[in-house]
Motif scaffolding. Sequence first.
Motif, PDB file in Angstrom:
ATOM      1  N   LEU A  36     -61.889  73.643   5.984  1.00  0.00           N
ATOM      2  CA  LEU A  36     -61.162  74.322   5.954  1.00  0.00           C
ATOM      3  C   LEU A  36     -60.176  75.828   6.211  1.00  0.00           C
ATOM      4  N   LYS A  84     -60.936  80.048   3.771  1.00  0.00           N
ATOM      5  CA  LYS A  84     -61.104  81.237   2.582  1.00  0.00           C
ATOM      6  C   LYS A  84     -60.080  82.134   2.598  1.00  0.00           C
ATOM      7  N   GLY A  85     -60.187  81.931   1.034  1.00  0.00           N
ATOM      8  CA  GLY A  85     -59.056  83.149   0.519  1.00  0.00           C
ATOM      9  C   GLY A  85     -59.545  84.094  -0.102  1.00  0.00           C
ATOM     10  N   GLY A  86     -59.511  84.938  -1.590  1.00  0.00           N
ATOM     11  CA  GLY A  86     -59.545  85.919  -1.725  1.00  0.00           C
ATOM     12  C   GLY A  86     -60.810  85.388  -3.145  1.00  0.00           C
ATOM     13  N   PHE A  87     -60.508  83.962  -3.061  1.00  0.00           N
ATOM     14  CA  PHE A  87     -61.356  83.793  -4.379  1.00  0.00           C
ATOM     15  C   PHE A  87     -61.615  82.014  -4.072  1.00  0.00           C
ATOM     16  N   ALA A  88     -61.305  81.713  -2.582  1.00  0.00           N
ATOM     17  CA  ALA A  88     -61.442  80.381  -3.324  1.00  0.00           C
ATOM     18  C   ALA A  88     -62.060  79.698  -1.651  1.00  0.00           C
ATOM     19  N   CYS A 143     -62.208  76.226   0.781  1.00  0.00           N
ATOM     20  CA  CYS A 143     -61.102  75.061   0.869  1.00  0.00           C
ATOM     21  C   CYS A 143     -61.870  74.223   2.045  1.00  0.00           C
ATOM     22  N   LYS A 164     -59.711  72.765  -3.022  1.00  0.00           N
ATOM     23  CA  LYS A 164     -59.643  74.214  -3.125  1.00  0.00           C
ATOM     24  C   LYS A 164     -60.384  74.534  -4.044  1.00  0.00           C
ATOM     25  N   GLU A 174     -52.383  68.677  -1.279  1.00  0.00           N
ATOM     26  CA  GLU A 174     -51.702  67.967   0.240  1.00  0.00           C
ATOM     27  C   GLU A 174     -52.438  68.417   1.323  1.00  0.00           C
ATOM     28  N   CYS A 191     -52.466  70.279   4.836  1.00  0.00           N
ATOM     29  CA  CYS A 191     -52.175  70.198   5.307  1.00  0.00           C
ATOM     30  C   CYS A 191     -53.017  70.558   6.974  1.00  0.00           C
ATOM     31  N   ASP A 228     -50.096  78.265  -2.493  1.00  0.00           N
ATOM     32  CA  ASP A 228     -51.281  80.228  -3.146  1.00  0.00           C
ATOM     33  C   ASP A 228     -49.913  79.682  -3.871  1.00  0.00           C
TER      34      ASP A 228
HETATM   35  P1  ADP Z   1     -56.855  82.289  -2.028  1.00  0.00           P
HETATM   36  O1  ADP Z   1     -56.025  81.922  -3.196  1.00  0.00           O
HETATM   37  O2  ADP Z   1     -58.100  82.585  -2.301  1.00  0.00           O
HETATM   38  O3  ADP Z   1     -56.071  82.584  -1.451  1.00  0.00           O
HETATM   39  P2  ADP Z   1     -55.762  80.201  -0.660  1.00  0.00           P
HETATM   40  O4  ADP Z   1     -55.020  79.148  -1.446  1.00  0.00           O
HETATM   41  O5  ADP Z   1     -54.380  80.918   0.432  1.00  0.00           O
HETATM   42  O6  ADP Z   1     -57.087  81.130  -1.536  1.00  0.00           O
HETATM   43  O7  ADP Z   1     -56.718  79.122   0.269  1.00  0.00           O
HETATM   44  C1  ADP Z   1     -57.734  79.725   1.185  1.00  0.00           C
HETATM   45  C2  ADP Z   1     -57.350  79.269   2.584  1.00  0.00           C
HETATM   46  O8  ADP Z   1     -57.531  77.787   2.701  1.00  0.00           O
HETATM   47  C3  ADP Z   1     -56.221  79.568   4.044  1.00  0.00           C
HETATM   48  O9  ADP Z   1     -55.862  80.754   4.436  1.00  0.00           O
HETATM   49  C4  ADP Z   1     -56.541  78.401   4.394  1.00  0.00           C
HETATM   50  O10 ADP Z   1     -57.137  78.019   5.542  1.00  0.00           O
HETATM   51  C5  ADP Z   1     -56.915  76.869   3.674  1.00  0.00           C
HETATM   52  N1  ADP Z   1     -56.132  75.994   2.816  1.00  0.00           N
HETATM   53  C6  ADP Z   1     -55.379  76.425   1.677  1.00  0.00           C
HETATM   54  N2  ADP Z   1     -54.793  75.144   1.261  1.00  0.00           N
HETATM   55  C7  ADP Z   1     -55.006  73.892   2.394  1.00  0.00           C
HETATM   56  C8  ADP Z   1     -53.918  73.153   2.321  1.00  0.00           C
HETATM   57  N3  ADP Z   1     -52.865  72.555   1.416  1.00  0.00           N
HETATM   58  N4  ADP Z   1     -54.672  72.440   3.619  1.00  0.00           N
HETATM   59  C9  ADP Z   1     -55.516  72.375   4.900  1.00  0.00           C
HETATM   60  N5  ADP Z   1     -55.874  74.174   4.192  1.00  0.00           N
HETATM   61  C10 ADP Z   1     -55.454  74.992   3.041  1.00  0.00           C
END
Ligand code: ADP
Length: 301
Positions: free
Chosen positions: A33, A35-39, A41, A56, A105, A107, A168
């Motif tokens: 789905l 990725k973010g800084g650490f996670a 998905c 996540k 959930e 999204c 987040d």
């Molecule tokens: P971080 O805390 O490492 O920044 P995020 O919470 O921003 O991580 O999640 C990283 C990515 O994962 C998001 O940019 C998005 O693309 C995807 N993502 C996160 N949460 C959801 C969700 N509830 N449903 C669908 N995609 C998600």
Amino acid sequence: MTSRKEDTRGKEPIPDIVVDPSTKKKYRKGKFLGKGGFARCYELTDMETNEIFAGKIVSKSLLTKPHQRDKMSQEIDIHRKVSHRHIVGFHGFFEDNDNVYILLELCRRRSLMELHKRRRAITEPECRYFVRQVVLACDYLHKNNIIHRDLKLGNLFLNDDMEIKIGDFGLATRVSFNGERKRTMCGTPNYIAPEVLAKKGHSFEVDSWSLGCIVYTLLLGKPPFETSCLKDTYTRIKMNEYHLPSTRVSPSARCLIKRLLQATPASRPNMTQILEHDFLTSGFLPAGLPTSCLTMAPRFD
Ligand code: ADP
């Protein structure tokens, strides 16, 4: 839609079937789905109920320092205790030897960031529809003594019904007594408020500031303090230097943006007051939006 590339550098591989060691529940790993800084998905399907979550996943190799673990626990501890129609639902968490897994959930329609990138400036009825839902969720958070502190387009997720879900909670914090001013923050918010830059102490008003940046960006197609370098952006934030053209925004939208982007935190309206603002109470409010809004402007007729 642009494809999302998987990045596994320096991180533990994630098995195709993830098992929660304490409950023995199994989850099938599906689509990546984002990725973010650490996670990272992925879709995770509960193999018993077929319920699909956004999983996540954070590699424990990235959580070696105590403060990194504390931040992760704080994010989980805040997120698990909130429940609201416009906040990403929290469905549990567990860990195995390699990773921490948070079940959220799902999204499916990504976030307002992708919508903004595709559409740039959106219509006022669409903006009113999205912003109202964000404010409803923030009003709930603030009433429960939580400041989100990183409201930005990328954290405003969308489900299949085009409903906003704030996600987040990585920078969120709890206010423990009346009038408490937070002195520090572990991380840099996207729409950072001037009082955070000035390290003066900050509170709930930072979310009103970020919301001002969000309304501006949605209606004008670019962020209010944007420059080509972050240092210059911070200077403009400190000087409260932004341009608000009167030709492209209605008087009520202009008025709301001006109030939210005030340098003095105490002058900004709180979430309850924002809900009562003309921009949200007058003008057309769509009951729902079609998913075609993700790529083209709707016709309201
Ligand atoms: P971080 O805390 O490492 O920044 P995020 O919470 O921003 O991580 O999640 C990283 C990515 O994962 C998001 O940019 C998005 O693309 C995807 N993502 C996160 N949460 C959801 C969700 N509830 N449903 C669908 N995609 C998600």
